[in-house]
Design a protein around this motif. Structure first.
Motif, PDB file in Angstrom:
ATOM      1  N   TYR A 185      -4.285   6.103   7.934  1.00 37.76           N
ATOM      2  CA  TYR A 185      -3.150   5.771   7.083  1.00 37.76           C
ATOM      3  C   TYR A 185      -2.786   4.305   7.294  1.00 37.76           C
ATOM      4  O   TYR A 185      -3.021   3.768   8.377  1.00 37.76           O
ATOM      5  CB  TYR A 185      -1.957   6.677   7.405  1.00 37.76           C
ATOM      6  N   LEU A 209       0.846  -1.194   0.000  1.00 36.29           N
ATOM      7  CA  LEU A 209       0.000   0.000   0.000  1.00 36.29           C
ATOM      8  C   LEU A 209       0.881   1.244   0.000  1.00 36.29           C
ATOM      9  O   LEU A 209       2.049   1.179   0.361  1.00 36.29           O
ATOM     10  CB  LEU A 209      -0.889   0.014   1.244  1.00 36.29           C
ATOM     11  N   LEU A 210       0.287   2.375  -0.404  1.00 34.98           N
ATOM     12  CA  LEU A 210       1.005   3.643  -0.334  1.00 34.98           C
ATOM     13  C   LEU A 210       0.903   4.170   1.097  1.00 34.98           C
ATOM     14  O   LEU A 210      -0.184   4.535   1.543  1.00 34.98           O
ATOM     15  CB  LEU A 210       0.386   4.646  -1.304  1.00 34.98           C
ATOM     16  N   ASN A 211       2.038   4.240   1.777  1.00 35.13           N
ATOM     17  CA  ASN A 211       2.017   4.683   3.168  1.00 35.13           C
ATOM     18  C   ASN A 211       1.731   6.166   3.299  1.00 35.13           C
ATOM     19  O   ASN A 211       1.329   6.643   4.348  1.00 35.13           O
ATOM     20  CB  ASN A 211       3.347   4.359   3.850  1.00 35.13           C
ATOM     21  N   SER A 212       1.954   6.905   2.205  1.00 36.50           N
ATOM     22  CA  SER A 212       1.762   8.352   2.268  1.00 36.50           C
ATOM     23  C   SER A 212       0.325   8.752   1.975  1.00 36.50           C
ATOM     24  O   SER A 212       0.003   9.933   2.014  1.00 36.50           O
ATOM     25  CB  SER A 212       2.706   9.025   1.274  1.00 36.50           C
ATOM     26  N   LYS A 213      -0.527   7.780   1.652  1.00 36.82           N
ATOM     27  CA  LYS A 213      -1.912   8.099   1.294  1.00 36.82           C
ATOM     28  C   LYS A 213      -2.883   7.445   2.278  1.00 36.82           C
ATOM     29  O   LYS A 213      -2.577   6.419   2.874  1.00 36.82           O
ATOM     30  CB  LYS A 213      -2.217   7.592  -0.119  1.00 36.82           C
ATOM     31  N   MET A 253      -7.023   4.538  -5.825  1.00 35.78           N
ATOM     32  CA  MET A 253      -5.916   4.759  -6.764  1.00 35.78           C
ATOM     33  C   MET A 253      -6.127   4.189  -8.176  1.00 35.78           C
ATOM     34  O   MET A 253      -5.964   4.917  -9.162  1.00 35.78           O
ATOM     35  CB  MET A 253      -4.615   4.234  -6.146  1.00 35.78           C
TER      36      MET A 253
END
Lengths: 216, 343
Positions: free
Chosen positions: B137, B93-97, B105
């Motif tokens: 998050y 997963l995108l940790n920043s999103k 996404m």
């Protein structure tokens, strides 16, 4: 003290504008360069050995020239761009050339730290290479990118002080002309103190920003 | 739905060639849950990555949804990938999103209208039971929750195929179970074909209809999960089956076998399906002049069908015992004499 506070203030402004403009231009050069250094390497999005090898070599060449020499060596180029080789604007040219490749390396490092699994997920969901860079690579690396840019900014503060040696203006100029050449210890102490505070402030801001983005 | 024809994948590493996949033929029907099992290094990862061309086969043909993937242009391939969801061992997963953006996404990549994205994402978050985590998050979630988000993301483009790359290998047994239940639901409710690669035979037993055993890049055994569990043909398949079926003969039984009198013989009897319900042993005891002694037994359920495994000692004259074995062979069960050192 041989200078008044107004002079110090003007010097501070010069330093700040040298650092700010250099940082902006160097990032404009360094960001795409750093991205290219990542995506053209083996097994990556746009694997391209010739492009990677050339960029890698160019960055290394610039990174291996000490700033004080680079500054003098590029004088003809500086003159071509800003019309003069003396002054704050003239100092920005070598500072950009010095710090652009440095920023490219820092950005390269940050991007390489991104979990390859995230890229894999991006490819699995049918993202274009452009989307992978913009929507996956950069956001995932952003927190680390900011720390890298903080380091670059602090490096530029140092370089701006050296630029004083060829009449670039700023705090470095003041420290050398008055503090060193005219033995004014007070000016020396004040400029060094300002630089210390500046660097502390930059690092703290960078840390806070990076942490805020990481949200962890 | 998914067809592999003579797929071979060769890696070059420091001048040495490594065959990750060796002439693999595989056919997965629509709506199936298909498992591929093998030890690490058997080529499972390469196999699943060839289904959406994260890795390109060196030779062979990969057909998904009647599309020969290797013949597609990059643009067509990206389009085809939207029909193939994928989940990963480490979730990716995108940790920043936020959770919401992560699930959204794949839709954001094609500029889906905002309202539609919102509707679809909440629908999926409801489906995986994590609507309340939309604004969190990923690092605020547990492993199981992260995998649920991974699943929601994979389903956002309404794919007809879901690839599971060791999707439960990083999870504890309880969480694994809940993820497997979720996959089962996806298969039933959306009729999505699922391909699972794993090294855990428990996963295969739990949800797969069919299984292929991969070893050194080759499919060495394939068939319905039931057949492979009941009668594994290869040593490796048998070893995998043993890890979850607990049909190893206990040490104490081994000792008994060693000390057995000449008048007794020990057999392993495997009951499958309806035969597990038949009172075979009590019939034998009544009809034949032998003593029946159960030394070891286990019953497991496979795909909703009981599956029994008994180790039995028959005491009596050799002639009578062979009549017993003939009788058993007429039933729908498998019987095999157990000798020492043979399990």
């Amino acid at each position: 003290m041989l200078v008044d506070w107004d002079q110090i203030l003007i010097a501070l402004q010069e330093t700040i504008s040298m650092v700010a403009f250099s940082l902006a231009f160097a990032t404009i050069i360094g960001l795409p360069l750093g991205i290219l250094l990542v995506v053209t390497r083996k097994g990556h999005l746009w694997e391209n050995a010739p492009v990677f090898n050339v960029l890698n070599a160019v960055v290394n060449v610039f990174r291996s020239i000490p700033f004080i020499i680079l500054m003098v060596a590029v004088i003809p180029f500086t003159r071509l761009i800003v019309g003069t080789s003396i002054g704050t604007a003239a100092a920005i040219v070598p500072m950009v050339l010095f710090s652009g490749p440095y920023i490219a390396r820092l950005i390269e490092n940050s991007l390489l730290e991104v979990d390859p699994g995230v890229m894999e997920a991006a490819q699995a969901m049918g993202a274009t290479p452009r989307q992978i860079i913009v929507r996956f690579l950069l956001p995932e690396a952003l927190s680390s990118l900011i720390l890298g840019l903080t380091i670059a900014t602090i490096g530029l503060v140092g370089a701006s002080a050296m630029a004083g040696a060829i009449g670039g203006g700023g705090l470095g100029d003041l420290a050398i002309t008055y503090g060193y050449q005219r033995f004014d210890t007070v000016v020396m102490i004040i400029t060094v103190a300002i630089l210390v505070v500046m660097v502390q402030g930059l690092q703290t801001t960078g840390n806070i920003l990076s942490k805020k983005i990481r949200r962890r | 739905m998914i067809t592999f024809e003579k797929v071979t994948k060769i890696y070059e590493s420091t001048g040495k060639q490594v065959k990750a996949l060796d002439d693999v033929d595989l056919h997965i029907e629509k709506g199936e849950i298909y498992g591929v099992i093998g030890f690490s290094g058997a080529g499972k990862s390469s196999l699943i990555r060839c289904v959406n061309l994260l890795e390109r086969p060196t030779s062979g043909k990969v057909v998904v949804n009647n599309q020969d993937l290797l013949s597609l242009s990059p643009k067509e391939l990206r389009e085809a990938k939207r029909n193939i969801g994928m989940i990963f061992q480490h979730f990716n997963l995108l940790n920043s999103k936020t959770v919401f953006t992560n699930v959204a996404m794949p839709l954001l990549l094609t500029k889906t209208p905002k309202e539609e994205v919102k509707k679809r994402v909440y629908e999926l978050l409801d489906f995986v039971g994590l609507r309340d985590k939309a604004d969190n998050y990923p690092d605020q979630l547990s492993g199981g929750q992260k995998q649920r988000i991974g699943i929601a993301r994979a389903l956002s483009t309404q794919p007809s195929v879901l690839l599971c790359d060791e999707a439960t290998s990083a999870l504890d047994p309880q969480t694994t179970q809940s993820i497997l239940d979720l996959l089962k639901r996806i298969n039933k409710e959306y009729n999505i074909t699922i391909l699972i690669i794993t090294h855990e035979m428990g996963v295969i037993r739990e949800i797969c209809d069919k299984v292929a055993v991969l070893d050194q890049g080759k499919v060495i055994e394939a068939g319905s999960v039931f057949d492979v569990f009941a009668q594994p043909k290869t040593e490796i398949a048998h070893n995998f089956v043993s890890t979850v079926m607990h049909d190893e003969i206990p040490e104490s039984v081994h000792q008994l076998i060693q000390s057995q009198e000449s008048t007794s013989q020990i057999y392993r009897i495997v009951f499958v399906g309806e035969s597990a319900g038949a009172p075979l042993l009590s019939q034998i005891a009544k009809q034949f002049d032998v003593e029946v002694n159960v030394l070891f037994g286990s019953i497991t359920e496979l795909q909703g069908t009981p599956f029994g495994n008994l180790i039995v000692k028959f005491e009596g004259e050799a002639k009578e015992i062979s009549r017993v074995i003939m009788h058993i062979n007429q039933q729908e069960v498998t019987v095999k004499e157990v000798l020492d050192n043979v399990s």
